[in-house]
Design a protein around this motif. Structure first.
Motif, short mmCIF file in Angstrom:
data_model
loop_
_atom_site.label_atom_id
_atom_site.label_comp_id
_atom_site.label_asym_id
_atom_site.label_seq_id
_atom_site.Cartn_x
_atom_site.Cartn_y
_atom_site.Cartn_z
N ALA A 136 0.83 -1.21 0.00
CA ALA A 136 0.00 0.00 0.00
C ALA A 136 0.86 1.25 0.00
O ALA A 136 0.59 2.22 -0.73
CB ALA A 136 -0.92 -0.01 1.21
N GLY A 137 1.93 1.25 0.83
CA GLY A 137 2.82 2.40 0.86
C GLY A 137 3.51 2.62 -0.47
O GLY A 137 3.67 3.76 -0.92
N TRP A 138 3.93 1.52 -1.14
CA TRP A 138 4.58 1.62 -2.44
C TRP A 138 3.68 2.33 -3.45
O TRP A 138 4.13 3.20 -4.20
CB TRP A 138 4.94 0.22 -2.94
N VAL A 139 2.41 1.95 -3.48
CA VAL A 139 1.50 2.52 -4.47
C VAL A 139 1.07 3.94 -4.08
O VAL A 139 1.02 4.84 -4.92
CB VAL A 139 0.25 1.62 -4.64
N LEU A 140 0.77 4.15 -2.79
CA LEU A 140 0.21 5.43 -2.37
C LEU A 140 1.27 6.52 -2.21
O LEU A 140 0.94 7.70 -2.27
CB LEU A 140 -0.55 5.25 -1.05
N TRP A 174 -2.05 7.47 4.40
CA TRP A 174 -1.53 7.96 3.14
C TRP A 174 -2.54 8.79 2.37
O TRP A 174 -2.17 9.67 1.58
CB TRP A 174 -0.99 6.82 2.29
N LEU A 175 -3.83 8.56 2.58
CA LEU A 175 -4.82 9.44 1.96
C LEU A 175 -4.70 10.86 2.52
O LEU A 175 -4.91 11.83 1.79
CB LEU A 175 -6.23 8.89 2.21
N GLY A 176 -4.36 10.97 3.80
CA GLY A 176 -4.16 12.29 4.38
C GLY A 176 -2.97 13.00 3.79
O GLY A 176 -3.07 14.17 3.35
N PHE A 177 -1.81 12.32 3.72
CA PHE A 177 -0.63 12.93 3.13
C PHE A 177 -0.85 13.21 1.64
O PHE A 177 -0.43 14.25 1.12
CB PHE A 177 0.58 12.00 3.30
N GLY A 178 -1.50 12.28 0.96
CA GLY A 178 -1.72 12.45 -0.47
C GLY A 178 -2.61 13.63 -0.79
O GLY A 178 -2.39 14.35 -1.77
N SER A 179 -3.62 13.86 0.04
CA SER A 179 -4.53 15.00 -0.18
C SER A 179 -3.78 16.32 -0.06
O SER A 179 -3.97 17.24 -0.88
CB SER A 179 -5.68 14.95 0.83
N ILE A 203 -10.00 6.16 -4.72
CA ILE A 203 -8.78 5.40 -4.45
C ILE A 203 -9.08 4.22 -3.53
O ILE A 203 -8.62 3.10 -3.76
CB ILE A 203 -7.71 6.31 -3.82
N LEU A 204 -9.85 4.48 -2.49
CA LEU A 204 -10.20 3.40 -1.55
C LEU A 204 -10.91 2.25 -2.26
O LEU A 204 -10.57 1.08 -2.06
CB LEU A 204 -11.11 3.95 -0.45
N LEU A 205 -11.87 2.58 -3.10
CA LEU A 205 -12.67 1.54 -3.74
C LEU A 205 -11.88 0.78 -4.81
O LEU A 205 -12.13 -0.40 -5.05
CB LEU A 205 -13.93 2.16 -4.35
N VAL A 206 -10.93 1.46 -5.45
CA VAL A 206 -10.15 0.82 -6.51
C VAL A 206 -8.97 0.05 -5.94
O VAL A 206 -8.67 -1.08 -6.38
CB VAL A 206 -9.67 1.87 -7.54
N LEU A 207 -8.29 0.62 -4.97
CA LEU A 207 -7.02 0.07 -4.50
C LEU A 207 -7.15 -0.89 -3.32
O LEU A 207 -6.38 -1.85 -3.21
CB LEU A 207 -6.07 1.20 -4.13
N THR A 208 -8.11 -0.63 -2.43
CA THR A 208 -8.19 -1.44 -1.22
C THR A 208 -8.42 -2.93 -1.49
O THR A 208 -7.78 -3.78 -0.86
CB THR A 208 -9.30 -0.89 -0.29
N PRO A 209 -9.34 -3.33 -2.41
CA PRO A 209 -9.55 -4.76 -2.63
C PRO A 209 -8.28 -5.55 -2.98
O PRO A 209 -8.02 -6.58 -2.35
CB PRO A 209 -10.59 -4.79 -3.75
N PRO A 210 -7.46 -5.11 -3.96
CA PRO A 210 -6.25 -5.92 -4.24
C PRO A 210 -5.25 -5.92 -3.08
O PRO A 210 -4.56 -6.92 -2.86
CB PRO A 210 -5.65 -5.26 -5.49
N ILE A 211 -5.17 -4.82 -2.34
CA ILE A 211 -4.25 -4.77 -1.19
C ILE A 211 -4.70 -5.77 -0.12
O ILE A 211 -3.90 -6.58 0.38
CB ILE A 211 -4.20 -3.35 -0.59
N LEU A 212 -5.98 -5.73 0.22
CA LEU A 212 -6.48 -6.64 1.26
C LEU A 212 -6.46 -8.09 0.78
O LEU A 212 -6.18 -9.00 1.56
CB LEU A 212 -7.90 -6.23 1.67
#
Length: 281
Positions: A90-94, A171-176, A131-140
């Motif tokens: 997750a960190g790598w992608v975000l 990372w959503l906080g830092f990314g925003s 981002i949550l809806l697209v990225l979270t499923p493959p990460i989890l």
């Protein structure tokens, strides 16, 4: 100035969400149809108008999985270190422009929405949910699969998934925040090569997320761990759930702080952000 024609937004009989409104310059705006319909619109927009962003997520995952495997490989046991695999992925992608340049990938729509009176936090929040809806499923999914294939995973799967979510929200906080401080339009290597005057700023925009990853993100977790040790003694495995839920709370606070800081920056320097989004370079 009203962002959406009220008669269109309140039409209850239309079972299909109306097309997003357009600004005075003809650019499509972020709608205001209620949270659920706004999120649906953002997802629809992402999969129809931001295919390059989707492709880069797939590319980052394709590169990130083998990279994280190599960095978490235990040469003594010939096993991947399960603990932290999904959070590292997750960190790598975000920690990339996918998350830290959310407005730049959608510059025209975001800028038009701001000119029409929208707020930075709302526009970013909708993109965060995308981002949550697209990225979270493959990460989890990677976290679950790895733990099911390892004989003695260190943590129960539900605890691991909660901790993975905690990292994503941080990372959503830092990314925003980085998305309003350093937005840029992706031009591709050929387009960028033809504009050498943009290389310096582009380099800063690319490097900033990784500076945050290696410096600020590390120190940001210091108070989190201090409170966790004080409340739960995080090395005591009897408090796994308490510690994990505190991590999620910290992640949500970070996410909220990132959105709030983004809104403050936009209110203080609206012309600067809109100019950055309007750059053709």
């Amino acid at each position: 100035m009203a962002l959406v024609d009220r008669s269109a937004a309140e039409a209850p009989s239309d079972p299909v969400a109306p097309d997003p409104p357009s600004g005075s310059d003809g650019v499509t705006l972020e709608p205001r149809l209620g949270l659920v319909r706004d999120v649906i619109d953002e997802i629809r927009w992402t999969f129809t108008k931001r295919l390059g962003w989707i492709a880069q997520i797939a590319l980052n995952l394709a590169i990130g999985v083998p990279t994280v495997v190599l960095t978490t490989w235990n040469h003594h046991t010939d096993d991947v270190r399960v603990s932290g695999f999904a959070t590292s992925l997750a960190g790598w992608v975000l920690a990339s422009t996918l998350n830290c340049n959310q407005l730049g990938f959608d510059a025209d729509r975001a800028a038009a929405s701001f000119r029409a009176g929208d707020t930075a936090w709302r526009v970013l929040f909708l993109k965060n949910l995308s981002i949550l809806l697209v990225l979270t499923p493959p990460i989890l999914l990677s976290s679950v699969v790895l733990r099911l294939t390892v004989a003695h995973p260190p943590d129960p799967i539900p605890v691991a998934l909660v901790r993975d979510l905690a990292v994503i929200t941080v990372w959503l906080g830092f990314g925003s925040l980085l998305s309003v401080l350093l937005p840029f339009r992706p031009l591709g290597l050929r387009g960028r090569w033809s504009l050498p005057g943009t290389w310096a700023r582009w380099g800063v925009c690319l490097a900033a997320p990784y500076v945050v990853y290696y410096l600020l993100a590390h120190y940001w977790h210091v108070p989190e761990l201090a409170v966790a040790d004080l409340l739960f003694h995080h090395h005591d495995r009897r408090h796994l759930w308490g510690y994990s839920l505190w991590m999620v709370a910290w992640g949500l606070m970070t996410w909220g702080l990132g959105l709030a800081s983004s809104e403050v920056y936009y209110r203080l320097r609206p012309a600067r952000l809109e100019a950055d989004l309007g750059r053709e370079r």
